[in-house]
Design a protein around this motif. Structure first.
Motif, PDB file in Angstrom:
ATOM      1  N   ASP A  41       2.098  -5.658  -7.823  1.00  0.00           N
ATOM      2  CA  ASP A  41       3.289  -5.182  -7.121  1.00  0.00           C
ATOM      3  C   ASP A  41       2.921  -4.579  -5.771  1.00  0.00           C
ATOM      4  OD1 ASP A  41       5.418  -5.574  -9.226  1.00  0.00           O
ATOM      5  OD2 ASP A  41       3.980  -4.349 -10.348  1.00  0.00           O
ATOM      6  N   GLN A  42       1.734  -3.987  -5.686  1.00  0.00           N
ATOM      7  CA  GLN A  42       1.246  -3.453  -4.418  1.00  0.00           C
ATOM      8  C   GLN A  42      -0.217  -3.821  -4.252  1.00  0.00           C
ATOM      9  OE1 GLN A  42       1.996   0.093  -2.338  1.00  0.00           O
ATOM     10  NE2 GLN A  42       3.574   0.838  -3.736  1.00  0.00           N
ATOM     11  N   VAL A  44      -3.315  -2.736  -1.721  1.00  0.00           N
ATOM     12  CA  VAL A  44      -3.726  -1.745  -0.724  1.00  0.00           C
ATOM     13  C   VAL A  44      -5.212  -1.914  -0.477  1.00  0.00           C
ATOM     14  CG1 VAL A  44      -3.844   0.715  -0.172  1.00  0.00           C
ATOM     15  CG2 VAL A  44      -1.970  -0.158  -1.579  1.00  0.00           C
ATOM     16  N   ALA A  61      -2.255  -7.171   2.761  1.00  0.00           N
ATOM     17  CA  ALA A  61      -2.435  -5.859   2.129  1.00  0.00           C
ATOM     18  C   ALA A  61      -1.974  -4.754   3.063  1.00  0.00           C
ATOM     19  CB  ALA A  61      -3.904  -5.649   1.771  1.00  0.00           C
ATOM     20  N   ASN A  62      -1.435  -3.704   2.485  1.00  0.00           N
ATOM     21  CA  ASN A  62      -1.210  -2.473   3.236  1.00  0.00           C
ATOM     22  C   ASN A  62      -2.540  -1.740   3.354  1.00  0.00           C
ATOM     23  OD1 ASN A  62       1.658  -2.835   3.336  1.00  0.00           O
ATOM     24  ND2 ASN A  62       1.778  -2.105   1.228  1.00  0.00           N
ATOM     25  N   ASP A  64      -4.849   1.712   4.218  1.00  0.00           N
ATOM     26  CA  ASP A  64      -4.813   3.168   4.176  1.00  0.00           C
ATOM     27  C   ASP A  64      -6.239   3.672   4.346  1.00  0.00           C
ATOM     28  OD1 ASP A  64      -4.646   5.868   3.635  1.00  0.00           O
ATOM     29  OD2 ASP A  64      -3.606   5.657   1.724  1.00  0.00           O
ATOM     30  N   LEU A 141      -0.329   6.788  -3.329  1.00  0.00           N
ATOM     31  CA  LEU A 141      -0.085   5.496  -3.973  1.00  0.00           C
ATOM     32  C   LEU A 141       0.710   5.656  -5.263  1.00  0.00           C
ATOM     33  CD1 LEU A 141      -0.529   2.450  -4.311  1.00  0.00           C
ATOM     34  CD2 LEU A 141      -2.742   2.992  -5.385  1.00  0.00           C
ATOM     35  N   GLU A 144       4.382   6.065  -5.049  1.00  0.00           N
ATOM     36  CA  GLU A 144       5.126   4.883  -4.613  1.00  0.00           C
ATOM     37  C   GLU A 144       5.331   3.867  -5.736  1.00  0.00           C
ATOM     38  OE1 GLU A 144       2.718   3.439  -1.452  1.00  0.00           O
ATOM     39  OE2 GLU A 144       3.429   4.928   0.002  1.00  0.00           O
ATOM     40  N   LEU A 145       4.650   4.038  -6.859  1.00  0.00           N
ATOM     41  CA  LEU A 145       4.705   3.059  -7.942  1.00  0.00           C
ATOM     42  C   LEU A 145       5.813   3.388  -8.932  1.00  0.00           C
ATOM     43  CD1 LEU A 145       0.882   2.656  -8.707  1.00  0.00           C
ATOM     44  CD2 LEU A 145       2.340   1.100  -7.391  1.00  0.00           C
ATOM     45  N   ASP A 149       4.644  -0.712 -12.849  1.00  0.00           N
ATOM     46  CA  ASP A 149       4.103  -1.403 -11.673  1.00  0.00           C
ATOM     47  C   ASP A 149       2.580  -1.490 -11.744  1.00  0.00           C
ATOM     48  OD1 ASP A 149       6.566  -1.812 -10.577  1.00  0.00           O
ATOM     49  OD2 ASP A 149       6.367  -0.335  -8.962  1.00  0.00           O
ATOM     50  N   ALA A 151      -0.900  -1.916  -9.143  1.00  0.00           N
ATOM     51  CA  ALA A 151      -1.436  -1.881  -7.785  1.00  0.00           C
ATOM     52  C   ALA A 151      -2.912  -2.224  -7.811  1.00  0.00           C
ATOM     53  CB  ALA A 151      -1.241  -0.496  -7.158  1.00  0.00           C
TER      54      ALA A 151
END
Length: 219
Positions: A41-42, A44, A61-62, A64, A141, A144-145, A149, A151
């Protein structure tokens, strides 16, 4: 609860001017891992080149910077000032029977000094500041989940070890020992919700070893 999979980057270019670039084997490791897992779902990653190159086979990818590794050259130079650049490192260990092991011996002493907290003023980022930064990235992180979810976080051995250290309440000595066994593109999984994390699995690597034992690397 959500799941966070912490992925150590693929093999970097030890001994090269740009250590941060993945080696050919590092790219292979990342490709095999991406094929072995489902889309999260994410996604990073840290902002370092080796993080971004490892994440690339998964898709966009995001980034950070909270997931970046500590500055190993700064840590080494505080212990041995002459080891402040890649060329100096190559020269220092070139004639050793096993250059990687010779480097590891010095690295272990340098990181032990960094972690003991008695010399924090010698470093750009102290060990305690590093742990606080990584903890903050994890907190952001997890917030945000959603429930259920998943990640993936592409990062380095230092942040992974710091997170596991927090979850299990490990000493610095135990954390150094744990960090030694983290493999490139190994996966450590946690079950998380805000304010809580539980270790589910550590340093999974069957997605590499089942294909070729030579894909299991530590540096």
């Amino acid at each position: 609860m959500a799941r966070v999979h912490l992925i150590r980057h693929g093999q970097a270019s030890f001994g090269a001017d740009n250590y941060d670039a993945l080696s050919a084997k590092g790219h292979d490791q990342a490709s095999h891992l991406a094929k072995a897992v489902s889309l999260p779902d994410q996604l990073v990653s840290g902002t370092m080149q080796r993080h971004r190159e490892t994440a690339a086979p998964f898709g966009p990818a995001n980034t950070d910077a909270g997931w970046n590794e500590f500055d190993y050259l700064d840590v080494l130079a505080a212990y041995r000032p002459e080891l402040n650049n890649p060329a100096a490192l190559r020269a220092a260990f070139a004639d050793a029977p096993n250059p990687k092991q010779a480097f590891q011996d010095v690295y272990d002493k340098a990181t032990t000094r960094w972690a003991d907290g008695a010399h924090d003023g010698d470093y750009v980022e102290s060990r305690s500041a590093f742990r606080k930064r990584v903890r903050g990235a994890m907190t952001t992180l997890v917030a945000e989940l959603g429930k259920g979810d998943t990640a993936y976080v592409v990062t380095s051995g230092g942040p992974i070890a710091a997170i596991v250290q927090d979850v299990l309440g490990l000493t610095e000595h135990a954390t150094r020992a744990m960090e030694h066994v983290l493999v490139n593109c190994g996966v450590t999984t946690l079950s998380v919700r805000p304010g809580h994390a539980r270790l589910i699995s550590f340093n999974e690597q069957q997605h590499l070893g089942a294909i070729d034992a030579d894909l299991i690397t530590f540096r």
